[in-house]
Design an enzyme around this catalytic site. Structure first.
Site, PDB file in Angstrom:
ATOM      1  N   LYS A 211      29.942  23.516  -5.467  1.00 16.73           N
ATOM      2  CA  LYS A 211      30.761  24.721  -5.576  1.00 16.73           C
ATOM      3  C   LYS A 211      30.014  25.831  -4.857  1.00 16.73           C
ATOM      4  O   LYS A 211      28.992  26.319  -5.347  1.00 16.73           O
ATOM      5  CB  LYS A 211      31.020  25.107  -7.034  1.00 16.73           C
ATOM      6  N   ARG A 216      37.252  31.295   0.101  1.00 16.12           N
ATOM      7  CA  ARG A 216      38.251  30.247   0.302  1.00 16.12           C
ATOM      8  C   ARG A 216      38.992  30.474   1.624  1.00 16.12           C
ATOM      9  O   ARG A 216      39.378  31.610   1.940  1.00 16.12           O
ATOM     10  CB  ARG A 216      39.232  30.284  -0.870  1.00 16.12           C
ATOM     11  N   PHE A 295      37.110  20.668   1.819  1.00 15.26           N
ATOM     12  CA  PHE A 295      37.126  19.741   0.689  1.00 15.26           C
ATOM     13  C   PHE A 295      38.493  19.094   0.463  1.00 15.26           C
ATOM     14  O   PHE A 295      38.651  18.295  -0.452  1.00 15.26           O
ATOM     15  CB  PHE A 295      36.654  20.402  -0.605  1.00 15.26           C
ATOM     16  N   ARG A 366      46.568  26.587 -11.872  1.00 14.51           N
ATOM     17  CA  ARG A 366      45.221  26.401 -12.414  1.00 14.51           C
ATOM     18  C   ARG A 366      45.317  25.350 -13.518  1.00 14.51           C
ATOM     19  O   ARG A 366      45.489  25.658 -14.696  1.00 14.51           O
ATOM     20  CB  ARG A 366      44.677  27.718 -12.955  1.00 14.51           C
TER      21      ARG A 366
END
Length: 504
Positions: A211, A216, A295, A366
């Site tokens: 992480k 982003r 990712f 989320r």
């Protein structure tokens, strides 16, 4: 449809804390809107006109002092048309023309409509119609499945366009939305995990990844055409030419990649987050190079991969951009995952992400399919106000009032204060930024528009009647501001209270 109908619904939504009541009120209004009014009405109720921010400040509107109209006559369409004229007004004398247009618009508005327009144009309309509530309202008004509306919104990134499709075209129009190269998708989000072991136990076979303490990005390539977007879907392509050039070297014709980018020092460790973000606001590149770490792969050479499991998306990522993949381990043992966490922390990163290998890409949500593991407790909270400092902080706004996002769409709920972790440079910066966003003040406190997000490190939370949220932050300190996030990205009150001892 009259603007007064929208204003009345906005007031009703703001007056209730019930998600069900908010949804019903919004759905009733949208169901009454004419086909050519749906987009504008949805935009107004969501707190931003179709034209976006028009560069009209609080002072400009406060100076109008136009008497209100006695009765409502303005229609939604007329207001939208006036705002479009304002958006396109330019050239010599445009400032005066804009003032005249605003005066004419406000002169046709009742007192309640003037107040609504004032808050809409200054970004202060907080009636509680957050995206999740609006999605449910659109589904109810159109009698379309909520999941179909949610997916169309994920792919379009625009609530007004989604509402128009649902209410005018129905479920078939919603199904017509596809991933479109050059149009950003809302990013999939992660939930915090109690521990790495807990995350692995819940997820089953998982990818465990660094992480990063970066920003982003979403990268789209179609032939030689490349676009790069932030997590808030803002395009930054012109500011990141090194990422554009890298994208053009990938062995594919078209691709959509999700990842992070950050600046590194000479030892390969991450530079401060603010240095990375400084590139996103630049008109052109400068010496600070950004390094991408991808990712996820959402599209590759004509194949959309959103519904494919993560394992298949990672295979596509390896085929197209293996050299730029984030450090990761596929289905590691607990010992292997723990070792990767140690490596990430030793390299100066935040921790790791654990992601279920069978999960699709759920953009804009989320969920629990992605979980973040960090050794320190952190929360992204909204700044509501700040108190003037004392001693060496005299003249600076120092003690922050912090709010968590209301999960039902109301205004942020205060959960604590802190003045710790603020450098002299940060004090000066936040004082300037707060005063530019001031809505009111008393003797010691300046209240601001709830739009700045700050990352707070804390030891935990405890029950407390001192703040409206019913909790208080323990030993909270400022880590950094998050210009890559908006108020809708802040942690919810539910997420804060979930940190109470014994709440698991």
């Amino acid at each position: 449809m009259l603007l007064a109908d929208v204003v009345g619904t906005s007031a009703a939504v703001a007056a209730t804390g019930s998600r069900k009541a908010k949804t019903e009120a919004l759905a009733a209004l949208l169901a009454r809107a004419a086909p050519d009014e749906v987009e504008a009405a949805t935009a107004f109720l969501s707190g931003e006109p179709l034209q976006g921010r028009l560069g009209i400040g609080w002072a400009t509107l406060a100076e109008l002092r136009v008497p209100p109209a006695p009765t409502p006559t303005l229609t939604v369409g007329a207001v939208d048309k006036a705002l479009e004229i304002l958006r396109t007004a330019g050239g010599s004398g445009s400032a005066q023309r804009r003032r005249n247009l605003l005066a004419e618009l406000f002169g046709q508005s009742t007192a309640a409509e003037q107040d609504f327009l004032f808050r809409l144009l200054t970004g202060e309309l907080r009636q509680g119609a957050l995206e999740g509530v609006m999605v449910e309202a659109i589904a109810a008004a159109s009698e379309a499945p909520t999941e179909a509306v949610r997916r169309a919104f994920m792919l379009s990134g625009r609530l007004p366009a989604t509402a128009a499709a649902a209410l005018v075209g129905g479920e078939s129009a919603l199904a017509a939305f596809r991933l479109e190269l050059g149009r950003p998708l809302r990013p999939m989000l992660a939930s915090p995990a109690e521990s790495l072991d807990d995350a692995l136990a819940e997820l089953g076979p998982a990818s465990v990844e660094f992480k990063l303490d970066g920003a982003r990005i979403q990268l789209h390539r179609d032939g030689d055409e490349v676009h790069v977007y932030t997590r808030t879907l803002r395009e930054i392509t012109r500011s990141v030419p090194e990422l554009v050039e890298l994208a053009r070297t990938l062995p594919c014709r078209s691709i959509v990649l999700d990842g992070e980018t950050l600046a590194l020092d000479d030892d390969g460790r991450p530079r401060p987050f603010q240095e990375t973000m400084s590139r996103f606001g630049a008109a052109s590149a400068h010496e600070l190079l950004l390094h991408p770490y991808f990712f996820d792969c959402l599209h590759l050479d004509g194949a959309d991969l959103l519904d494919a499991p993560l394992l298949a998306r990672l295979d596509a990522l390896d085929r197209a951009a293996a050299a730029h993949r984030i450090p990761a381990a596929l289905a590691p043992s607990r010992e292997g995952a723990a070792a990767l966490l140690d490596q990430a922390l030793a390299a100066g990163h935040e921790g790791v992400m654990a992601k279920a290998l069978d999960s699709p890409y759920a953009a804009g949500r989320r969920g629990r399919a992605w979980q973040k593991v960090k050794p320190a407790h952190t929360l992204d909270l909204v700044v509501l106000a700040a108190e003037w400092g004392h001693g060496r902080r005299t003249g600076y706004l120092s003690n922050l009032h912090l709010g968590a996002r209301d999960p039902d769409g109301g205004p942020p709920v205060m959960v604590g204060k802190t003045f710790k972790g603020l450098t002299d440079e940060l004090l000066a910066w936040q004082t300037r930024e707060f005063l530019a966003r001031e809505t009111s003040r008393d003797r010691n406190t300046v209240y601001v528009r709830p739009e700045l997000v700050v990352e707070i490190e804390l030891d935990g939370v405890q029950v407390s009647p001192r703040y409206p949220g019913g909790v208080a932050l323990r030993f909270a300190r400022v880590l950094r501001y998050r210009p890559d996030k908006g108020a809708r990205d802040a942690n919810t009150l539910d997420e804060v209270t979930a940190m109470l001892p014994g709440s698991a």
